[in-house]
Design an enzyme around this catalytic site. Structure first.
Site, PDB file in Angstrom:
ATOM      1  CG  ASP A   8      -1.741   1.220   1.132  1.00  0.00           C
ATOM      2  OD1 ASP A   8      -2.350   1.499   0.338  1.00  0.00           O
ATOM      3  OD2 ASP A   8      -1.944   1.723   2.398  1.00  0.00           O
ATOM      4  CG  ASP A  10      -1.754   7.639   1.062  1.00  0.00           C
ATOM      5  OD1 ASP A  10      -0.589   8.045   0.355  1.00  0.00           O
ATOM      6  OD2 ASP A  10      -2.887   7.843   0.391  1.00  0.00           O
ATOM      7  N   GLY A  45      -7.554   3.907   3.808  1.00  0.00           N
ATOM      8  CA  GLY A  45      -7.599   2.783   2.961  1.00  0.00           C
ATOM      9  C   GLY A  45      -8.597   2.724   1.797  1.00  0.00           C
ATOM     10  CG  ASN A 117      -3.778  11.876  -6.772  1.00  0.00           C
ATOM     11  OD1 ASN A 117      -3.915  12.595  -7.869  1.00  0.00           O
ATOM     12  ND2 ASN A 117      -4.841  12.142  -6.191  1.00  0.00           N
TER      13      ASN A 117
END
Length: 219
Positions: A8, A10, A45, A117
């Protein structure tokens, strides 16, 4: 055998959570909506469109789909503008070290993020060379807790799920990994990612040595 890792973004590679919070807060303030860190935690998430619906539900607001899309786009514009301030100094402690060790030892590495992004963030971090495959919010239509983004990444790596370890900081991300048949490493508190196969409080603790030690029979 473990041959691939799927990360993942972030809260794992870097922490853009504060930038997201500030962008949502600015939008909420403009709309006269209540928004605080407790509500923000529920967005961890999940996709942008799901996030704005969580905020609207909290405020008991109903809007037509076009307005929702426009507001989500506006939040994204605020967030993207803030990404320009990110630098290669913004890795979470331990993240770059783990990625470097995985490269050195020849593992396949993919990104599996709900963010649309993600490419911009990786470019700001100079992180692109660490990844063989980029799976982001543009890659699949169903976001976590559906396993689609991880399945997409594994397919592009040409590996079955049980040959991959997913590294996640969100409850829904660990749910997605488990549903997809992946091994999982959770980053964060027990009440959030305690259902992962292996959990660390921070990325700094998540060394390749520790991961290999836990999954010893898979390496």
């Amino acid at each position: 055998m473990i041959k691939g890792f799927i990360f993942d973004l972030d809260g794992v590679i870097t922490d853009t959570a504060e930038l997201h919070f500030e962008a949502w807060k600015k939008l909420a303030d403009e709309m006269g909506w209540e928004f605080d860190r407790e509500v923000n935690e529920k967005l961890r998430g999940i996709s942008r469109m799901d996030s704005i619906k969580v905020i609207m539900d909290y405020n008991k607001v109903s809007l037509d789909e076009k307005t929702i899309v426009d507001l989500a786009t506006k939040k994204n514009d605020i967030y993207v503008a803030s990404l320009d301030q990110m630098t290669p100094e913004d890795y979470l402690p331990g993240a770059r070290e783990l990625l470097t060790h995985l490269r050195t030892e020849g593992f396949s590495v993919a990104l599996g993020s709900a963010s649309k992004n993600a490419l911009k963030v990786l470019q700001q971090l100079n992180a692109m060379p660490y990844f063989d495959v980029i799976g982001d919010g543009n890659s699949v239509s169903k976001s976590k807790p559906e396993p689609d983004i991880f399945l997409y990444a594994a397919e592009k790596l040409r590996l079955p799920p049980n040959n991959c370890i997913v590294v996640e900081d969100a409850e829904k991300g660990i749910d997605a990994a488990k549903t997809g048949g992946f091994h999982s490493v959770g980053i964060g508190p027990k009440d959030r990612v305690g259902h992962a196969d292996l959990r660390f409080d921070t990325m700094k603790e998540a060394t390749l040595f520790e991961i290999k030690s836990h999954f010893a029979d898979l390496f």
